[in-house]
Design a protein around this motif. Structure first.
Motif, PDB file in Angstrom:
ATOM      1  N   THR A   1       0.826  -1.184   0.000  1.00  0.00           N
ATOM      2  CA  THR A   1       0.000   0.000   0.000  1.00  0.00           C
ATOM      3  C   THR A   1       0.869   1.247   0.000  1.00  0.00           C
ATOM      4  O   THR A   1       0.585   2.197  -0.729  1.00  0.00           O
ATOM      5  N   LEU A   2       1.911   1.257   0.807  1.00  0.00           N
ATOM      6  CA  LEU A   2       2.807   2.418   0.857  1.00  0.00           C
ATOM      7  C   LEU A   2       3.426   2.688  -0.509  1.00  0.00           C
ATOM      8  O   LEU A   2       3.441   3.820  -0.989  1.00  0.00           O
ATOM      9  N   GLU A   3       3.911   1.656  -1.152  1.00  0.00           N
ATOM     10  CA  GLU A   3       4.512   1.815  -2.480  1.00  0.00           C
ATOM     11  C   GLU A   3       3.481   2.299  -3.493  1.00  0.00           C
ATOM     12  O   GLU A   3       3.792   3.146  -4.332  1.00  0.00           O
ATOM     13  N   SER A  12       9.140   9.247  -4.827  1.00  0.00           N
ATOM     14  CA  SER A  12       9.891   8.063  -4.411  1.00  0.00           C
ATOM     15  C   SER A  12       9.698   7.852  -2.910  1.00  0.00           C
ATOM     16  O   SER A  12       9.313   8.783  -2.182  1.00  0.00           O
ATOM     17  N   LEU A  13       9.983   6.659  -2.468  1.00  0.00           N
ATOM     18  CA  LEU A  13       9.868   6.378  -1.034  1.00  0.00           C
ATOM     19  C   LEU A  13      10.866   7.197  -0.218  1.00  0.00           C
ATOM     20  O   LEU A  13      10.642   7.444   0.958  1.00  0.00           O
ATOM     21  N   ASP A  14      11.935   7.658  -0.849  1.00  0.00           N
ATOM     22  CA  ASP A  14      12.888   8.535  -0.169  1.00  0.00           C
ATOM     23  C   ASP A  14      12.268   9.879   0.196  1.00  0.00           C
ATOM     24  O   ASP A  14      12.783  10.593   1.052  1.00  0.00           O
ATOM     25  N   GLU A  15      11.162  10.222  -0.454  1.00  0.00           N
ATOM     26  CA  GLU A  15      10.477  11.490  -0.201  1.00  0.00           C
ATOM     27  C   GLU A  15       9.298  11.335   0.760  1.00  0.00           C
ATOM     28  O   GLU A  15       8.547  12.283   0.971  1.00  0.00           O
ATOM     29  N   VAL A  16       9.166  10.159   1.351  1.00  0.00           N
ATOM     30  CA  VAL A  16       8.024   9.847   2.212  1.00  0.00           C
ATOM     31  C   VAL A  16       8.440   9.852   3.681  1.00  0.00           C
ATOM     32  O   VAL A  16       9.499   9.349   4.037  1.00  0.00           O
ATOM     33  N   ALA A  17       7.573  10.428   4.509  1.00  0.00           N
ATOM     34  CA  ALA A  17       7.701  10.307   5.963  1.00  0.00           C
ATOM     35  C   ALA A  17       6.633   9.322   6.415  1.00  0.00           C
ATOM     36  O   ALA A  17       5.510   9.332   5.903  1.00  0.00           O
TER      37      ALA A  17
END
Length: 75
Positions: A1-3, A12-17
């Protein structure tokens, strides 16, 4: 779900908190750029976090994180 959410938002996931509190959050905390845990998080996830809130979960932790983002984005 997060992806899926990140892909839908075009980030990108690098931009996610991600804010978590227990071992079931560990996979997400390991994938994001800003892993956050609440003050009373399970000890197994505390070491993953780049930030631990001052407030415990259910007692203002999410508000604390939102306020921090607001402060940073206002600069």
């Amino acid at each position: 779900t997060l992806e899926n959410v990140a892909r839908e938002l075009g980030i990108s996931l690098d931009e996610v908190a991600f804010v978590g509190n227990d071992v079931n959050d560990q996979p997400c905390l390991n994938q994001v750029g800003l892993p956050i845990v609440v003050n009373d998080a399970h000890q197994d996830v505390v070491s993953i976090a780049l930030y631990q809130t001052k407030n415990p979960g259910g007692h203002g932790a999410v508000r604390e994180v939102c306020d921090l983002f607001e402060q940073v984005l206002a600069k």
